[in-house]
Write a protein that holds these residues in place. Structure first.
Motif, PDB file in Angstrom:
ATOM      1  N   ALA A 103       0.883  -1.199  -0.024  1.00 28.39           N
ATOM      2  CA  ALA A 103       0.048   0.160   0.195  1.00 28.39           C
ATOM      3  C   ALA A 103       0.890   1.087  -0.253  1.00 28.39           C
ATOM      4  O   ALA A 103       0.662   2.141  -0.977  1.00 28.39           O
ATOM      5  CB  ALA A 103      -1.013   0.088   1.407  1.00 28.39           C
ATOM      6  N   VAL A 159      -4.926   4.987  -1.143  1.00 27.48           N
ATOM      7  CA  VAL A 159      -4.070   3.636  -0.722  1.00 27.48           C
ATOM      8  C   VAL A 159      -3.984   4.058   0.864  1.00 27.48           C
ATOM      9  O   VAL A 159      -3.060   4.788   1.323  1.00 27.48           O
ATOM     10  CB  VAL A 159      -2.887   3.360  -1.437  1.00 27.48           C
ATOM     11  CG1 VAL A 159      -2.100   2.341  -0.727  1.00 27.48           C
ATOM     12  CG2 VAL A 159      -3.169   3.349  -2.705  1.00 27.48           C
ATOM     13  N   ARG A 201      -8.120  -3.087   2.074  1.00 25.28           N
ATOM     14  CA  ARG A 201      -7.636  -3.405   0.824  1.00 25.28           C
ATOM     15  C   ARG A 201      -8.736  -2.856  -0.178  1.00 25.28           C
ATOM     16  O   ARG A 201      -8.375  -2.576  -1.243  1.00 25.28           O
ATOM     17  CB  ARG A 201      -7.585  -5.209   0.522  1.00 25.28           C
ATOM     18  CG  ARG A 201      -6.384  -5.838   0.533  1.00 25.28           C
ATOM     19  CD  ARG A 201      -6.444  -7.107   0.257  1.00 25.28           C
ATOM     20  NE  ARG A 201      -7.160  -8.087   1.068  1.00 25.28           N
ATOM     21  CZ  ARG A 201      -6.885  -8.605   2.290  1.00 25.28           C
ATOM     22  NH1 ARG A 201      -5.404  -8.327   2.623  1.00 25.28           N
ATOM     23  NH2 ARG A 201      -7.438  -9.291   2.829  1.00 25.28           N
ATOM     24  N   GLN A 257      -8.193   0.555  -1.699  1.00 24.84           N
ATOM     25  CA  GLN A 257      -7.200   0.798  -2.798  1.00 24.84           C
ATOM     26  C   GLN A 257      -7.633   0.906  -3.905  1.00 24.84           C
ATOM     27  O   GLN A 257      -8.292  -0.088  -4.889  1.00 24.84           O
ATOM     28  CB  GLN A 257      -6.312  -0.444  -2.668  1.00 24.84           C
ATOM     29  CG  GLN A 257      -5.240  -0.669  -1.413  1.00 24.84           C
ATOM     30  CD  GLN A 257      -4.117  -1.428  -1.867  1.00 24.84           C
ATOM     31  OE1 GLN A 257      -3.245  -1.060  -2.415  1.00 24.84           O
ATOM     32  NE2 GLN A 257      -3.984  -2.576  -1.359  1.00 24.84           N
ATOM     33  N   PRO A 299      -4.533   1.122  -8.224  1.00 18.49           N
ATOM     34  CA  PRO A 299      -4.052   2.670  -7.933  1.00 18.49           C
ATOM     35  C   PRO A 299      -3.019   3.343  -8.672  1.00 18.49           C
ATOM     36  O   PRO A 299      -3.009   4.459  -8.921  1.00 18.49           O
ATOM     37  CB  PRO A 299      -3.483   2.490  -6.452  1.00 18.49           C
ATOM     38  CG  PRO A 299      -3.870   1.017  -5.896  1.00 18.49           C
ATOM     39  CD  PRO A 299      -3.893   0.371  -7.076  1.00 18.49           C
ATOM     40  N   THR A 341       4.670  -4.582  -4.744  1.00 20.86           N
ATOM     41  CA  THR A 341       3.058  -5.291  -4.899  1.00 20.86           C
ATOM     42  C   THR A 341       3.141  -6.040  -6.093  1.00 20.86           C
ATOM     43  O   THR A 341       4.047  -5.656  -6.905  1.00 20.86           O
ATOM     44  CB  THR A 341       2.248  -3.955  -5.012  1.00 20.86           C
ATOM     45  OG1 THR A 341       2.502  -3.502  -6.072  1.00 20.86           O
ATOM     46  CG2 THR A 341       2.102  -3.032  -3.857  1.00 20.86           C
TER      47      THR A 341
END
Ligand code: CA
Length: 724
Positions: free
Chosen positions: A13, A452, A496, A499, A522, A593
């Motif tokens: 994030a 985020v 979550r 996001q 994002p 990520t």
């Protein structure tokens, strides 16, 4: 395991970081590099750009002469040959594959039919802008291990051009001038102490015979500054430090001395200089011709946590500020600080765009910025006075921005002093470096925005690791709050779900969105606005889209098979309009990520140019699966695994959790103790960007990481053999 996964997610994030380079895939650009002799002429044939030409760039429809097209950095072109009525006919004119799958963030510059562009690892290319024929290539031959100092991938956002030369900042901190005709080096200046964790990812700017360059590194711990170099000789003309040094060392003998002594020093406490204090100038520098001033965006503090940086006291000027400087001398003119006592990684390095806006019946000369903290600022650029500020994305840290003082009214525990706090935007920001654009016709700013969240907790066991990540923050599990309810699993799921990405068409006068497109990821590409009532934007799923500028309707899309994060440009050659963009997923989230399609290894980047009736096709995309986890059958002790876990969290996962760098739970090296030690301790892969960690751990601790990585790989193998 649950906690670790949570930390993964939260780091994801925050989109924290970057390090080692993945093995470069085949170098596949279309032609070899012809290196001609440098010819010195008084009026250059290539990149013949001077002050007069840059001054009139807005009316120069064929060209894209500087990072944001003109000094105002609106990223708007009046070109309308490609428009909302014929966009169906837009097709690929040419494409050139790049030499790596690392992130590509550059906006190309186009001068008289030639495109100059930087790529990952601060390489530079010149291409025929109509055909894609490669005219020359330049590799700065970086110190590979400097990649471990790059918070957010070995990206580069672009070059500057001036008087026959092309300028690039390198990931290892150099500023290099190239002959625009040949790509051969004219001069090189080392702009940082290369022993310290400085890097450069920003595009230099050419202003009045000088090249302006800043640097990055506040996550690791450096002291930020911006410098001006003579465009012809590479001599340093002036330097402005954004935060004070250790008072015991006396003044720097720099342009910033007086402003630091008079304004900044009284706002700092404790021993901030130990980690440099931060305040890096890592992206936005704009020349405001009308007031003959440079507007400079300044970044976050080092460490992030204000309590550790400055004993929790003081505004810490000039962190999280916009600075106005005299371009000739670097002298201070004014500043506006958005986040006094910054403690969240809230930077004001985001794009600064200049415009004349009609506000309350008056024409105001403003700058506009959508910095990380989630508020859209309209500021009078004559004096730095705030005109208006409203939230462009959901935020939960401030009640509002006080227009009289210019200061935010912070909400209770926004500073996570009384326990962990889920804050929006998190450190990745409501908007990062991805360029926004402003169309004076629609009056709208097209912002690649995101929400985020990040849970901040004071790191009670905080110790400094010089040259590594130093935030003073623990990224922890989400606490119960009015926004997050239920058990831990439920709260994680709620986080979550927050996001998201957005393309927001923001009315800067009304300070409200006109239209918004929600994205399910994002980290979306920069935007380009054109006179054809179009907004272009690339996406991490590989789509390159065009939407109607007035209402946001999707009009056209092209699938490029690699995530797009860069900002597009448009230009004209022989009367034909082109739109160009780089594809190549990466940046912070590329390290931290899983990507939009985490089954496959991201393909090499690509430069693409589109025109009406373009009929080229991309090379056939053949997805390459990520390696299956193949753990060793050795037995490790619980103590080894525990030590390995701690070291892994502190040193490894910031760079090895996403698609861009090798994922450690899939690496074959986990089965080979000798190779593992050679890489981590002896630096066997330094040239690839994987630095030695011998300064941070001994061989037993490195082996403990191998033990822990094997447990991760076993869990992953189990999961992949029993899909839900
Ligand atoms: Ca930062």
């Amino acid at each position: 395991m649950g906690r670790i996964r949570t930390i993964f997610f939260i780091l994801s994030a925050a989109s924290l970081a970057a390090c080692g380079r993945s093995p470069d895939q085949s170098a596949a650009a279309s032609t070899e590099t012809p290196v001609a002799e440098t010819v010195k002429t008084s009026s250059p044939t290539f990149a013949a750009v001077d002050a007069a030409r840059l001054s009139k760039a807005a009316d120069d429809l064929d060209n894209w002469l500087s990072y944001g097209r003109t000094y105002a950095e609106q990223r708007y072109s009046p070109l309308d040959q490609i428009n909302d009525e014929n966009i169906d006919e837009l097709g690929l004119a040419w494409a050139v594959e790049l030499d790596t799958n690392r992130g590509q963030e550059a906006t190309p510059i186009i001068v008289d039919g030639v495109m100059y562009v930087s790529t990952a690892w601060s390489k530079v290319m010149a291409l025929d802008a109509a055909t894609g024929e490669v005219l020359w290539k330049f590799d700065p031959e970086n110190i590979g291990a400097k990649a471990a100092h790059a918070c957010c991938d070995v990206v580069n956002r672009g070059v500057a051009v001036w008087n026959g030369k092309v300028y690039v900042g390198t990931i290892d901190g150099r500023l290099i001038a190239l002959d625009a005709a040949t790509g051969s080096k004219v001069w090189e200046a080392v702009t940082v102490d290369q022993e310290k964790p400085y890097t450069i990812t920003m595009a230099p700017r050419a202003v009045k015979g000088k090249i302006i360059i800043g640097n990055s590194g506040a996550e690791m711990g450096v002291r930020g500054y911006v410098s001006a170099y003579d465009a012809e000789t590479g001599d340093l003309v002036w330097r402005f430090y954004t935060v004070p040094g250790n008072p015991a060392d006396g003044p720097d003998g720099a342009a910033s001395d007086k402003a630091l002594a008079d304004l900044a020093l009284p706002t700092w406490h404790g021993e901030w200089w130990t980690l440099g204090g931060g305040g890096t100038v890592w992206d936005s520098v704009v020349y405001d011709e009308e007031f003959d001033q440079l507007l400079v965006g300044v970044g976050n503090g080092a460490p992030w946590n204000h309590e550790y940086r400055s004993d929790g006291k003081g505004d810490n000027l000039f962190l999280s500020s916009i600075l106005a400087l005299d371009p000739d001398t670097g002298a201070y003119k004014w500043h506006y600080q958005a986040n006094p006592g910054e403690t969240w990684d809230y930077t004001n390095t985001q794009q600064i765009t200049l415009a004349d806006l009609e506000i309350d019946g008056e024409t105001r000369k403003v700058l506009m910025q959508a910095p990380k903290n989630g508020f859209f600022y309209v500021i009078d650029r004559q004096n730095g006075k705030l005109i208006s500020a409203e939230a462009y994305v959901y935020q939960n840290w401030a009640a509002r921005i006080d227009l009289d003082t210019g200061r935010p009214i912070e909400k209770p525990n926004a500073r996570y002093i009384d326990g962990p706090q889920m804050v929006l935007p998190g450190g990745i920001g409501g908007h990062a470096w991805h360029p926004m654009s402003y169309n004076p016709g629609t009056g709208l700013v097209y912002i690649p925005a995101m929400t985020v969240p990040l849970v901040y907790e004071r790191n009670d066991g905080y110790e400094i690791h010089y040259g590594r990540w130093n935030t003073g923050v623990t990224f922890t599990d989400p606490p119960e709050t009015p926004e997050l309810t239920g058990d831990l699993a439920a709260r994680r799921a709620q986080m979550r779900a927050m996001q998201k990405g957005y393309l927001i068409a923001w009315d800067p006068v009304a300070q409200a969105p006109r239209w918004t497109v929600e994205r399910d990821w994002p980290w979306n590409g920069g935007t380009l606005a054109t006179g054809g009532n179009l907004v272009f934007q690339g996406l991490p799923n590989g789509e390159f889209e065009a939407r109607a500028a007035d209402d946001g309707k999707l009009l056209w899309s092209f699938q490029s098979h690699r995530g797009i994060i860069a900002g597009p440009a448009t230009y004209r050659v022989d009367g034909e309009q082109y739109v160009a963009v780089l594809g190549g997923y990466g940046g912070g989230p590329g390290m931290a990520t899983p990507d939009a399609n985490n089954k496959y290894i991201p393909p090499n980047g690509v430069i693409m140019a589109f025109k009406l009736n373009g009929e080229e096709t991309l090379p056939i995309y053949e997805p390459v699966s990520r390696p299956a986890p193949a753990p060793s059958s050795e037995t490790f002790t619980d103590a080894q695994v525990a030590t390995g876990q701690e070291k892994y969290i502190t040193f490894c996962m910031i760079c090895h959790n996403g698609p861009t760098n090798p994922e450690l739970d899939r690496t074959p090296y986990m089965r080979d103790a000798e190779a593992w030690r050679a890489i981590i301790i002896d630096g066997a892969l330094e040239d690839n960007g994987m630095a030695s960690f011998r300064d941070y751990m001994n061989a037993h601790e490195a082996e403990a990481i191998r033990a822990y990585v094997n447990t991760l790989a076993r869990a992953l193998a189990e999961k992949e053999s029993n899909p839900e």
